[in-house]
Scaffold this motif. Structure first.
Motif, short mmCIF file in Angstrom:
data_model
loop_
_atom_site.label_atom_id
_atom_site.label_comp_id
_atom_site.label_asym_id
_atom_site.label_seq_id
_atom_site.Cartn_x
_atom_site.Cartn_y
_atom_site.Cartn_z
N TYR A 1 39.79 41.44 43.14
CA TYR A 1 39.10 42.01 41.97
C TYR A 1 38.95 40.98 40.86
O TYR A 1 38.01 41.04 40.09
N LEU A 2 39.88 40.03 40.76
CA LEU A 2 39.76 38.97 39.75
C LEU A 2 38.81 37.87 40.17
O LEU A 2 38.13 37.27 39.35
N TYR B 1 39.38 31.70 32.88
CA TYR B 1 40.57 30.84 32.99
C TYR B 1 41.53 31.40 34.02
O TYR B 1 42.02 30.67 34.89
N LEU B 2 41.79 32.69 33.96
CA LEU B 2 42.69 33.33 34.91
C LEU B 2 42.16 33.22 36.33
O LEU B 2 42.89 32.89 37.27
N ARG B 3 40.87 33.45 36.50
CA ARG B 3 40.24 33.35 37.83
C ARG B 3 40.39 31.94 38.39
O ARG B 3 40.77 31.75 39.54
N ASN B 4 40.12 30.94 37.57
CA ASN B 4 40.24 29.55 38.04
C ASN B 4 41.67 29.19 38.39
O ASN B 4 41.91 28.46 39.35
N ARG B 5 42.63 29.67 37.62
CA ARG B 5 44.04 29.40 37.93
C ARG B 5 44.43 29.97 39.29
O ARG B 5 45.11 29.32 40.08
N ILE B 6 44.00 31.18 39.57
CA ILE B 6 44.32 31.81 40.84
C ILE B 6 43.67 31.07 42.00
O ILE B 6 44.31 30.75 43.00
N VAL B 7 42.39 30.78 41.88
CA VAL B 7 41.67 30.10 42.95
C VAL B 7 42.27 28.71 43.18
O VAL B 7 42.52 28.33 44.33
N ASN B 8 42.52 27.96 42.13
CA ASN B 8 43.06 26.61 42.29
C ASN B 8 44.47 26.61 42.87
O ASN B 8 44.84 25.71 43.61
N ARG B 9 45.25 27.61 42.57
CA ARG B 9 46.61 27.67 43.09
C ARG B 9 46.61 27.90 44.61
O ARG B 9 47.42 27.34 45.33
#
Length: 69
Positions: A31-32, A3-11
């Motif tokens: 790293y994430l 979830y955290l990885r997807n939030r960062i990439v999508n942002r």
């Protein structure tokens, strides 16, 4: 972690790849984005699971304890 990885990439997906700021952001969160989910340390963990109906007409929460042995 996913979830955290997807939030960062999508942002930051709309930032141009050749932009210097984009490279800085990628290095900061690399790293994430690129690494596998790290194993949880041994021990017990408490979490709250919340169920909410659409429109928040009903809401119920439960505390769950996970044990990683």
């Amino acid at each position: 972690m996913v979830y955290l990885r997807n939030r960062i990439v999508n942002r930051y997906i709309n930032i141009r790849n050749d932009d210097e700021k984009s490279k800085e952001i990628y290095e900061k969160f690399r790293y994430l984005i690129d690494s596998p989910f790290p194993p949880l340390p041994l021990g017990s963990y408490k979490t709250n699971i919340m169920y909410t109906t659409p429109g928040e007409m009903y809401r119920k929460g439960y505390e769950i304890k996970y044990i990683n042995q």
